[in-house]
Design a protein around this motif. Structure first.
Motif, PDB file in Angstrom:
ATOM      1  N   ASP A  83      -0.768  20.962  15.847  1.00 31.95           N
ATOM      2  CA  ASP A  83      -0.479  21.744  17.054  1.00 31.95           C
ATOM      3  C   ASP A  83       0.672  21.153  17.867  1.00 31.95           C
ATOM      4  OD1 ASP A  83      -1.671  19.493  18.123  1.00 31.95           O
ATOM      5  OD2 ASP A  83      -3.070  20.593  19.392  1.00 31.95           O
ATOM      6  N   ARG A  84       1.469  20.278  17.250  1.00 32.37           N
ATOM      7  CA  ARG A  84       2.651  19.716  17.922  1.00 32.37           C
ATOM      8  C   ARG A  84       3.906  20.167  17.184  1.00 32.37           C
ATOM      9  NH1 ARG A  84       3.828  14.427  18.140  1.00 32.37           N
ATOM     10  NH2 ARG A  84       3.382  14.273  15.945  1.00 32.37           N
ATOM     11  N   ALA A  85       4.951  20.432  17.961  1.00 30.98           N
ATOM     12  CA  ALA A  85       6.239  20.786  17.375  1.00 30.98           C
ATOM     13  C   ALA A  85       7.332  20.161  18.215  1.00 30.98           C
ATOM     14  CB  ALA A  85       6.417  22.294  17.317  1.00 30.98           C
ATOM     15  N   TRP A  86       8.375  19.703  17.571  1.00 28.58           N
ATOM     16  CA  TRP A  86       9.523  19.189  18.290  1.00 28.58           C
ATOM     17  C   TRP A  86      10.776  19.650  17.560  1.00 28.58           C
ATOM     18  CZ3 TRP A  86       5.867  16.661  15.681  1.00 28.58           C
ATOM     19  CH2 TRP A  86       6.218  15.783  14.670  1.00 28.58           C
ATOM     20  N   PHE A  87      11.849  19.841  18.358  1.00 30.86           N
ATOM     21  CA  PHE A  87      13.047  20.450  17.810  1.00 30.86           C
ATOM     22  C   PHE A  87      14.300  19.951  18.512  1.00 30.86           C
ATOM     23  CE2 PHE A  87      11.485  23.012  21.256  1.00 30.86           C
ATOM     24  CZ  PHE A  87      12.616  23.344  21.981  1.00 30.86           C
ATOM     25  N   ARG A  88      15.425  20.181  17.843  1.00 29.48           N
ATOM     26  CA  ARG A  88      16.755  19.901  18.380  1.00 29.48           C
ATOM     27  C   ARG A  88      17.596  21.152  18.196  1.00 29.48           C
ATOM     28  NH1 ARG A  88      19.242  14.497  15.873  1.00 29.48           N
ATOM     29  NH2 ARG A  88      20.983  15.310  17.066  1.00 29.48           N
ATOM     30  N   ILE A  89      18.327  21.508  19.220  1.00 28.26           N
ATOM     31  CA  ILE A  89      19.306  22.581  19.122  1.00 28.26           C
ATOM     32  C   ILE A  89      20.602  22.083  19.752  1.00 28.26           C
ATOM     33  CG2 ILE A  89      17.678  24.497  19.050  1.00 28.26           C
ATOM     34  CD1 ILE A  89      18.075  24.873  22.019  1.00 28.26           C
ATOM     35  N   ILE A  90      21.674  22.842  19.584  1.00 26.15           N
ATOM     36  CA  ILE A  90      22.974  22.413  20.094  1.00 26.15           C
ATOM     37  C   ILE A  90      23.054  22.528  21.614  1.00 26.15           C
ATOM     38  CG2 ILE A  90      25.436  22.975  20.078  1.00 26.15           C
ATOM     39  CD1 ILE A  90      25.096  23.579  17.098  1.00 26.15           C
ATOM     40  N   VAL A  91      22.395  23.509  22.202  1.00 27.77           N
ATOM     41  CA  VAL A  91      22.436  23.688  23.658  1.00 27.77           C
ATOM     42  C   VAL A  91      21.137  23.195  24.284  1.00 27.77           C
ATOM     43  CG1 VAL A  91      24.018  25.638  23.552  1.00 27.77           C
ATOM     44  CG2 VAL A  91      21.565  26.045  23.556  1.00 27.77           C
ATOM     45  N   GLU A  92      21.169  22.899  25.565  1.00 24.99           N
ATOM     46  CA  GLU A  92      19.980  22.436  26.292  1.00 24.99           C
ATOM     47  C   GLU A  92      18.895  23.513  26.249  1.00 24.99           C
ATOM     48  OE1 GLU A  92      19.886  19.331  27.452  1.00 24.99           O
ATOM     49  OE2 GLU A  92      17.816  19.614  28.039  1.00 24.99           O
ATOM     50  N   PRO A  93      17.652  23.187  25.870  1.00 26.25           N
ATOM     51  CA  PRO A  93      16.627  24.206  25.673  1.00 26.25           C
ATOM     52  C   PRO A  93      16.036  24.801  26.951  1.00 26.25           C
ATOM     53  CG  PRO A  93      15.712  22.053  25.259  1.00 26.25           C
ATOM     54  CD  PRO A  93      17.201  21.866  25.479  1.00 26.25           C
TER      55      PRO A  93
END
Length: 103
Positions: A83-93
């Motif tokens: 039930d945990r998720a973590w992510f990276r994207i190019i712009v601030e989320p």
């Protein structure tokens, strides 16, 4: 196909990573094993074998969508563990929840 939503409220953030509680949809079950295998390989060695596994996840068109605005991010690195998720994207989320979907 909506896989689930990440609730960022109270989630852990360690720039450039953002994370929170993953609220899966029934459709996530069809790819849960792939995400489990991907994370295990990433923790062992984030090299070429991991890149091949992650390519399987993103190949169908994985994206992250900001709830409310509908803004989508197609360049995303995401890990899901229960039930945990973590992510990276190019712009601030920002503070909005995120939807995870496949085409």
């Amino acid at each position: 196909m909506l896989l689930g939503t990440i609730d960022l409220a109270g989630g852990a953030s360690d720039f450039p990573w953002s994370g929170g509680t993953f609220l899966s949809e029934p459709e996530f079950e069809s790819v849960r094993g792939l995400f489990t295998e991907e994370l295990a390989q990433f923790e062992r060695d984030p090299g070429e074998p991991w890149e091949r596994l992650y390519a399987e996840i993103v190949r169908p068109g994985l994206w992250l969508e900001q709830v409310g605005s509908g803004v989508t991010h197609h360049q995303v690195l995401i890990h899901i563990d229960g039930d945990r998720a973590w992510f990276r994207i190019i712009v601030e989320p920002g503070e909005a929840w995120r939807r995870i979907a496949l085409r």
